[in-house]
Design a protein around this motif. Structure first.
Motif, short mmCIF file in Angstrom:
data_model
loop_
_atom_site.label_atom_id
_atom_site.label_comp_id
_atom_site.label_asym_id
_atom_site.label_seq_id
_atom_site.Cartn_x
_atom_site.Cartn_y
_atom_site.Cartn_z
N SER A 270 18.61 0.92 13.50
CA SER A 270 17.76 1.26 12.37
C SER A 270 16.70 2.30 12.72
O SER A 270 16.16 2.32 13.82
CB SER A 270 17.07 0.00 11.83
OG SER A 270 18.03 -0.93 11.38
N THR A 271 16.41 3.13 11.73
CA THR A 271 15.34 4.12 11.87
C THR A 271 14.02 3.57 11.35
O THR A 271 12.96 3.95 11.82
CB THR A 271 15.70 5.39 11.08
OG1 THR A 271 16.99 5.83 11.47
CG2 THR A 271 14.68 6.50 11.34
N TRP A 272 14.10 2.65 10.37
CA TRP A 272 12.89 2.06 9.78
C TRP A 272 13.04 0.55 9.71
O TRP A 272 14.13 0.03 9.43
CB TRP A 272 12.64 2.58 8.36
CG TRP A 272 12.21 4.01 8.29
CD1 TRP A 272 12.99 5.11 8.23
CD2 TRP A 272 10.86 4.48 8.27
NE1 TRP A 272 12.23 6.24 8.18
CE2 TRP A 272 10.92 5.89 8.20
CE3 TRP A 272 9.61 3.86 8.30
CZ2 TRP A 272 9.78 6.68 8.16
CZ3 TRP A 272 8.48 4.65 8.24
CH2 TRP A 272 8.56 6.04 8.19
N PHE A 273 11.94 -0.15 9.93
CA PHE A 273 11.89 -1.60 9.67
C PHE A 273 10.88 -1.81 8.55
O PHE A 273 9.74 -1.35 8.63
CB PHE A 273 11.45 -2.36 10.92
CG PHE A 273 11.37 -3.85 10.73
CD1 PHE A 273 10.16 -4.46 10.43
CD2 PHE A 273 12.49 -4.64 10.84
CE1 PHE A 273 10.08 -5.83 10.25
CE2 PHE A 273 12.43 -6.02 10.66
CZ PHE A 273 11.22 -6.61 10.36
N LEU A 274 11.28 -2.50 7.48
CA LEU A 274 10.43 -2.69 6.30
C LEU A 274 9.97 -4.14 6.21
O LEU A 274 10.78 -5.06 6.23
CB LEU A 274 11.19 -2.32 5.02
CG LEU A 274 11.21 -0.85 4.61
CD1 LEU A 274 11.78 0.03 5.69
CD2 LEU A 274 11.99 -0.66 3.31
N SER A 275 8.65 -4.34 6.09
CA SER A 275 8.08 -5.69 5.96
C SER A 275 6.81 -5.59 5.15
O SER A 275 5.88 -4.88 5.54
CB SER A 275 7.78 -6.28 7.34
OG SER A 275 7.20 -7.55 7.24
N LEU A 276 6.75 -6.29 4.01
CA LEU A 276 5.62 -6.18 3.10
C LEU A 276 5.16 -7.56 2.63
O LEU A 276 5.07 -7.83 1.43
CB LEU A 276 5.99 -5.31 1.90
CG LEU A 276 6.32 -3.86 2.24
CD1 LEU A 276 7.19 -3.23 1.17
CD2 LEU A 276 5.04 -3.07 2.40
N PRO A 277 4.84 -8.47 3.54
CA PRO A 277 4.51 -9.84 3.15
C PRO A 277 3.12 -9.98 2.54
O PRO A 277 2.25 -9.14 2.72
CB PRO A 277 4.60 -10.62 4.47
CG PRO A 277 4.21 -9.60 5.49
CD PRO A 277 4.78 -8.29 5.00
N GLU A 278 2.95 -11.08 1.83
CA GLU A 278 1.65 -11.43 1.25
C GLU A 278 0.70 -11.95 2.32
O GLU A 278 -0.50 -11.75 2.26
CB GLU A 278 1.86 -12.51 0.19
CG GLU A 278 0.59 -13.09 -0.41
CD GLU A 278 0.91 -14.23 -1.36
OE1 GLU A 278 0.16 -15.21 -1.38
OE2 GLU A 278 1.92 -14.15 -2.07
N SER A 279 1.24 -12.65 3.32
CA SER A 279 0.41 -13.28 4.34
C SER A 279 1.18 -13.38 5.63
O SER A 279 2.37 -13.69 5.64
CB SER A 279 0.01 -14.69 3.89
OG SER A 279 -0.62 -15.40 4.94
N ASP A 280 0.52 -13.08 6.75
CA ASP A 280 1.10 -13.26 8.07
C ASP A 280 0.01 -13.59 9.05
O ASP A 280 -1.06 -12.99 9.03
CB ASP A 280 1.84 -12.01 8.53
CG ASP A 280 3.34 -12.15 8.36
OD1 ASP A 280 3.87 -13.17 8.82
OD2 ASP A 280 3.97 -11.25 7.78
N SER A 281 0.28 -14.53 9.94
CA SER A 281 -0.78 -15.05 10.80
C SER A 281 -1.27 -14.05 11.81
O SER A 281 -2.40 -14.12 12.26
CB SER A 281 -0.28 -16.29 11.53
OG SER A 281 0.78 -15.98 12.41
N VAL A 282 -0.45 -13.10 12.23
CA VAL A 282 -0.86 -12.20 13.29
C VAL A 282 -1.41 -10.89 12.76
O VAL A 282 -1.92 -10.07 13.49
CB VAL A 282 0.35 -11.91 14.22
CG1 VAL A 282 -0.06 -11.11 15.44
CG2 VAL A 282 0.95 -13.24 14.68
N SER A 283 -1.35 -10.69 11.43
CA SER A 283 -1.68 -9.38 10.90
C SER A 283 -3.12 -8.97 11.14
O SER A 283 -3.41 -7.81 11.38
CB SER A 283 -1.40 -9.34 9.40
OG SER A 283 -2.20 -10.28 8.71
N VAL A 284 -4.06 -9.92 11.10
CA VAL A 284 -5.46 -9.58 11.28
C VAL A 284 -5.75 -9.20 12.72
O VAL A 284 -6.47 -8.25 13.01
CB VAL A 284 -6.36 -10.76 10.85
CG1 VAL A 284 -7.80 -10.51 11.25
CG2 VAL A 284 -6.27 -10.93 9.34
N SER A 285 -5.15 -9.92 13.66
CA SER A 285 -5.51 -9.70 15.06
C SER A 285 -4.73 -8.57 15.71
O SER A 285 -5.22 -7.90 16.60
CB SER A 285 -5.30 -10.99 15.86
OG SER A 285 -3.95 -11.42 15.77
N THR A 286 -3.47 -8.36 15.27
CA THR A 286 -2.66 -7.36 15.96
C THR A 286 -2.06 -6.33 15.03
O THR A 286 -1.51 -5.34 15.50
CB THR A 286 -1.49 -8.02 16.72
OG1 THR A 286 -0.57 -8.54 15.76
CG2 THR A 286 -1.98 -9.12 17.64
#
Length: 359
Positions: A270-286
């Motif tokens: 793949s050239t792109w990975f798509l991810s558009l979640p409402e909430s994820d536990s690691v998003s704030v820190s990393t």
């Protein structure tokens, strides 16, 4: 068997540990692979088991409940399995129960411990929406989450952000460490131009309809673009209908759940990975959820289009810039130019949002 300073069983030697979770999840399998050489490992799955579990553990050390947990909650079928779980655990007589996803499997563990007077201590691993979403659904859900956390002698989190929330809800000791990547990917893998890959659950919390929206814009600008949608969930039929209505059926493939080898092959191409979640536990820190840590492959495999309501994500590999916030649509650009803003559109579902298996 080793012991701690308080005389309690420690990890090592003859320690008997039972994993309680979704045996069809690659994340639980990673825990099993790591623990199997170190402890007497047993496992209970709310669903079935991936084939590798059968190679890791004899039949007598596995209990498959074969339920079909819903991401949105209301898993009465899992609650009905409590007598079977309690009796099996009583016979197993483990030192530790390690529950993954606290509001379902954590609840199952503490209820079995209480009802069958098990001597085992409980370790609880939070997976994201069990802490960041479920407690906000109402007072009973918050009580259930607190109960699960307080029943644990120790808990784990994959981000400091989620660990802080766990402590607010009454958790004692919380160990924080990310997980996901087991081996570095091969460098200089041959890419298929404009091949996009998305493998989050097809459930409301992961907002897969935005992935389709994003790809539609990419497809309009890039005639060779293709999208592979892995995983499964309650929104799959609606998403497939949406893709057909857009005239994209020939360019979007729904491939269902994949094993680790198949996922690695898709990441590599793949050239792109798509991810558009409402909430994820690691998003704030990393700036990336566990699924993207699994893809930190992203640093070698593919640029990442992602977005969260929690906080801006301002770093992505390969000169890709992603700057969404709670009040903005995701905007992505790379050396080839900028893809237009993606405006969320209404998407109907009867399911409540939630990650993993929630009661």
């Amino acid at each position: 068997m080793t012991t701690t300073s308080k005389g309690q069983p420690g990890l090592g030697g003859g320690l008997k540990l039972v994993l309680v979770g979704d045996g069809e999840s690659p994340h639980l399998l990673k825990w099993a692979r790591a623990l199997a050489p170190r402890v007497q490992l047993h496992a209970i799955s709310s669903r079935g088991f991936l084939p590798e579990f059968h190679r890791l553990l004899p039949d007598a050390q596995r209990l498959a409940l074969n339920t079909a947990p819903e991401h949105g909650g209301g898993n009465i079928a899992l609650v009905k399995q409590l007598p079977k779980v309690g009796a099996w655990l009583q016979q197993t007589d483990a030192d530790w129960l390690h529950a993954h996803y606290l509001t379902s499997h954590g609840t199952l563990a503490w209820a079995a411990k209480l009802g069958w007077r098990l001597r085992a201590q409980i370790a609880g691993s939070a997976w994201g929406s069990d802490i960041l979403v479920t407690p906000n659904r109402g007072g009973s859900w918050k009580w259930l989450t607190k109960k699960a956390l307080r029943s644990c002698a120790i808990t784990t989190s994959d981000s400091q952000h989620m660990a802080e929330r766990m402590r607010e809800l009454g958790a004692g000791e919380v160990m924080v460490f990310p997980f996901g990547l087991e081996a570095l990917p091969k460098q200089n893998a041959k890419k298929q131009p404009w091949l996009c890959f998305a493998n989050r659950g097809l459930e409301p919390i992961y907002r897969p309809q935005l992935v389709i929206d994003a790809f539609a814009r990419i497809a309009a600008a890039q005639p060779e673009a293709q999208l592979v949608v892995a995983n499964d969930g309650s929104l799959r039929a609606a998403l497939e209908a949406d893709v057909a209505a857009r005239g994209l059926s020939g360019r979007v493939s729904f491939v269902g759940r994949l094993d680790a080898a198949a996922q690695a092959a898709h990441y590599a191409r793949s050239t792109w990975f798509l991810s558009l979640p409402e909430s994820d536990s690691v998003s704030v820190s990393t700036g990336a959820p566990p699924a993207l840590i699994t893809v930190f492959k992203a640093t070698l495999y593919a640029p990442v289009l992602n977005s969260y309501n929690q906080a801006p994500c301002r770093s992505s590999p390969l000169s890709v810039s992603v700057t969404p916030t709670a009040n903005e649509s995701p905007r992505v650009s790379n050396a080839s130019g900028t893809i237009p803003d993606i405006q969320p559109k209404p998407f109907e579902s009867s399911e409540r949002s939630g990650r993993g298996s929630a009661l």
